[in-house]
Design an enzyme around this catalytic site. Sequence first.
Site, PDB file in Angstrom:
ATOM      1  CB  SER A  37      -0.912   0.019   1.225  1.00  0.00           C
ATOM      2  OG  SER A  37      -0.179   0.370   2.391  1.00  0.00           O
ATOM      3  CG  ASP A  38       1.512   5.801  -1.336  1.00  0.00           C
ATOM      4  OD1 ASP A  38       2.400   5.980  -0.476  1.00  0.00           O
ATOM      5  OD2 ASP A  38       1.433   6.494  -2.366  1.00  0.00           O
ATOM      6  CE1 TYR A  39       4.283   7.535   6.168  1.00  0.00           C
ATOM      7  CE2 TYR A  39       2.104   8.414   6.634  1.00  0.00           C
ATOM      8  CZ  TYR A  39       3.419   8.204   7.006  1.00  0.00           C
ATOM      9  OH  TYR A  39       3.861   8.649   8.227  1.00  0.00           O
ATOM     10  CB  THR A  40      -2.129   5.777   6.088  1.00  0.00           C
ATOM     11  OG1 THR A  40      -2.272   6.968   5.297  1.00  0.00           O
ATOM     12  CG2 THR A  40      -1.067   5.964   7.149  1.00  0.00           C
ATOM     13  N   GLY A  41      -2.587   3.929   2.945  1.00  0.00           N
ATOM     14  CA  GLY A  41      -3.593   3.796   1.905  1.00  0.00           C
ATOM     15  C   GLY A  41      -4.730   2.874   2.297  1.00  0.00           C
TER      16      GLY A  41
END
Length: 749
Positions: free
Chosen positions: A291-295
């Site tokens: 995932s991207d940052y906290t996606g």
Amino acid sequence: MLGGAAVLVWRSSPARALLASVGTGALPLAVEALVGQMTLEEKAGQLTLMAAAWAGGAASKLNPIAPTGGYESQLADAGAGRLTGVFNGNGAKMALAMQQAAMRSRLKIPLIFAADVIHGFRTVFPVPLGEAASFDPTLAERTARVAAVEAAAAGIDWTFAPMVDIARDARWGRGVEGAGEDVLLGCDFARARVRGFQGSALTANDAVMACAKHFAAYGAGEGGLDYNSVDISERTLRDVYFPPFEAALDVGAGSVMAAFNEVAGIPATANHWLMTEVLRDEWGFGGLTVSDYTGDMELIAHGFAADERDAARLAFLAGVDMSMQSALYIKYLPDLVRSGAVPMARLDQAVRRVLRVKVALGLFADPFRRIDAKREAARIGTPANRAVARDAARRSIVLLKNDGALLPLAQNRRIALIGPFAAGQHDLIGPWNVYGSDADAIDLATGVRAQAGPRAAISVTPGSGVDAPLDGGIAAAVAAAQAADVVVLAIGESQDMSGEAQARTEIVVPAAQRALAEAVAATGKPIVVLLKNGRALALDGAVLAAPAILVTWFLGSEGGPAIADILFGRFSPSGRLPVSFSRATGQAPYYYAHKATGRPNPDGPLEPFKAHYRGIPNTALFAFGHGLTYGQIAYAGLDVSDGGTLSADGTLTVSATVSNSGKVAADEVVQLYVHDVAASITRPVRQLKAYRRVSLAPGASQKVSFTLRRADLTFIGTDMKPTVEPGAFRVWIAPSAEAGGVEGRFTLA
């Protein structure tokens, strides 16, 4: 230096013994055996990546959520098998301490260390959009290789790069991280950067694993707004946004990052069609997805997940193997599996992928292979690395205008450096660099003074701030201009105006700087405009009227000397625009490969009831591919082989003669474009199909040839599959996407 006790612990660990006993050929069995020994919590831990609590450089500014619990808590998580690794940490010393903690865990599975190495590590290269202006993928491979050597020396195994998103809306701030608007250029730079990062072998201590991001269509957010919704056709995805990802995977990119945005109502982080059906089932990708940052957590705000537990379930079942920063997987996956909401088989599948990546990186053979403080000191910021940075910077500069051959400047003149970017250790390295520093970069004034000549008189006057006027600034700038032979006006964007979450509603030079330009232009002194920018800009007024304009982007550690190399003719400009410069913000998104519509305006004056804005042609101010040299370049003599017919299984050669009638040697980027005249799916007005850099001495000519094949004319057909249709095609060999160059036709049989 490498933590001798930890190495001894590793050598006696069950995982090491298991791998040694089975040999390389049986490695999948070793991975299977490790999976079988892990608890649910340990498995979830292998899927949990967190920002380093002991952070490096600008990481705390770039990461909006601070790590919880602090460094001691992360060490404890590493020792308990609750953590697969950290990102944007603080060098070999930090990595050593954390890897030692992992070697004290029950199964002693090594950590992976990741970082945002977007355009260099400590030695900073031009922002990726600027580097794409070189139209030279081999340059991008060289800079990525240096970045990997430096990053790996600091203990980093994995970079969250390259960004391969096609970006066609200049309002979007993250376009600065990619290769621009064109699919072919995007694919070529994606391949080059992956090859550079990963080197000849991932196990090497100077290789880092690449991560193609952001899958998919992140650059197509509505209105150019970051994180915004994307609603485009599957055909556009497959024709425009997917190819650079396929290119990155074709050369072995080991990981893919999910995008923040939704696509047609389904967030990418929970989009099974994207993350599994296309990426895994269709393309056969076997690496790691993250995932991207906290996606995954953001699925709640999207209105797609009911709560954190639901968000973890949806992202994981969609095919996102690893969670970045939210800690949702370690928090919820064990219970989701126990309850039957997530199959054990899916959990084991993701864990295997993570472990295989760690094996591929050589971490099971030696968890400390990239952790060496002596190597870190020896490899970072070397003179050789800085030389690559200078070469990359000057090859990235684009000459938009040079009326009256104002450039190159003669030495020993009175030069007024004016503008907020004329001098100083600020806004040099550009956005999204975690480890580099403006303090280690060379500014414009320093670069100019070193090359202006022993009898030159150099004055430096800011004139204005980036966004606001300075008291007395314009008066001082006017006085400096009046006392000079030539003005070098350094204006544009600050580095915090580009990058993530930096969408702009007006893609213009800020008003205070435009007022400065008008006042300086009124002196009548010749002006060279140096644009500092991370996107295409709409230029007007005195800025556009200046006789010479150079696009200098954010050039990195050696920006000042590189600009001076161009200004004084030590190096002839050779960059080309990887994005179209529109005539006004209201044209955005503007890109050259648009459709004609049913009512295109014919060449010539604007006509009513045609496709254009009021008073503005539907063309670029400066087109994709545009860029001048210090030579005088002309195109002539288009030649199409085989009577202009391309057979189904044959090739077609298209040639033209390119000449330099000037007095200065020049590198010209010769570009081949085609247009499918009539097809079952409407096609762009032009598409770049090939380009080639040629070096021309003064007075020299060269015949430049390109080879077209049937596959070069492929597009996504009515059945959503690649197709090629016989028919007529227009073809250009030209210096830009909207230049005439030389034109002809051919037929696909």
